[in-house]
Design an enzyme around this catalytic site. Sequence first.
Site, PDB file in Angstrom:
ATOM      1  N   SER A 134       9.706 -16.727  25.375  1.00 14.66           N
ATOM      2  CA  SER A 134       9.704 -15.657  24.409  1.00 14.66           C
ATOM      3  C   SER A 134      11.296 -15.743  24.214  1.00 14.66           C
ATOM      4  CB  SER A 134       9.373 -14.291  24.949  1.00 14.66           C
ATOM      5  OG  SER A 134       9.975 -13.364  24.371  1.00 14.66           O
ATOM      6  N   TYR A 174       9.671  -8.791  32.461  1.00 17.12           N
ATOM      7  CA  TYR A 174       9.244  -9.744  31.227  1.00 17.12           C
ATOM      8  C   TYR A 174      10.445 -10.646  30.877  1.00 17.12           C
ATOM      9  CZ  TYR A 174       7.210 -11.380  27.132  1.00 17.12           C
ATOM     10  OH  TYR A 174       6.524 -12.109  26.023  1.00 17.12           O
TER      11      TYR A 174
END
Length: 272
Positions: A143, A156
């Site tokens: 990501s 995350y």
Amino acid sequence: MDNAFAGRVAVITGASSGIGRSLAIVLARSGWRVGLIARRGSALEAVAGEVRAAGGVASVAVADVTDREGLRLAVEGIAGELGPVDLMIANAGVGVPTTLEPVNVEVVEETIRVNVLGVVYAIDAVLPSMLARRSGQIAAISSLAGYLAMPGESAYCASKAAVNAYMASLRVQVRGRGIAVSTICPGFIRTPMTSTMTFMPFALSADQAAARIVRALRRKVKVYNFPLPTVALMSLARWLPEWLLAIAFRDHLENPPMPEGWEPAGQVRGGG
Ligand SMILES: NC(=O)c1ccc[n+]([C@@H]2O[C@H](COP(=O)([O-])OP(=O)(O)OC[C@H]3O[C@@H](n4cnc5c(N)ncnc54)[C@H](OP(=O)(O)O)[C@@H]3O)[C@@H](O)[C@H]2O)c1
């Protein structure tokens, strides 16, 4: 169908929804035989049904990517049915905000287990065969969050930064062994994971993301950051002073967008 890929075998973890589901369908349309892995068998069967309805070939295996042996057996079962794995896409992931008072440590643990160890185990399940055949491609869906330390997304961001580093190291380590390694870093994609998020600049649909990812994989791109406007935004945000970053993320911190129906620590998540 793209004849260059007819009959080749791709395995996708996290294929039961979102980007993984779309990747399965896009790859199948290009002639790949697809192996689908996730925890929800009924959702996987639905994706396999879509693949078959479009004339593709799909094999389903239920596994939790945090269970190394279970994942290895799932990949082995798919390879037994479809043939040796040419492409592994380690896509399964969770994205849950990290809270402060108290810190949701069990969420942090689960995020690291799924997003980092899940990638390691998926690669481990195919690497020996790829090394022996001197052929194959490995991709991890990381990501853009791996490049920016976002407040309220500690687990995350840390997990994706770890994936980026792991893949970069692996790519050099397998150099000259016939294996391509790609790190895929999407920006905001509309999927069940982001269904409760309100601020998603330049968001793409899962189908748009999958089409771009498959094009990048075909070119064996080493690191694919997209879409460009979000890449630019993230690059700028890295230069923001921390007080401004705190203001920009105030709403996110006050109302952390917990994904719908998400349950920590190994529980099967409904919906999506
Ligand atoms: N959406 C975005 O904006 C965005 C942006 C950048 C990167 N990404 C990354 O893209 C990947 C896919 O995310 P998505 O947005 O498509 O989310 P999603 O729709 O929630 O899909 C996540 C997938 O991962 C699977 N999964 C989760 N935990 C698992 C586990 N322990 N074992 C096996 N499978 C598991 C889920 O299947 P089951 O629940 O059936 O197991 C599901 O198929 C993730 O790695 C995510 O971090 C997403």
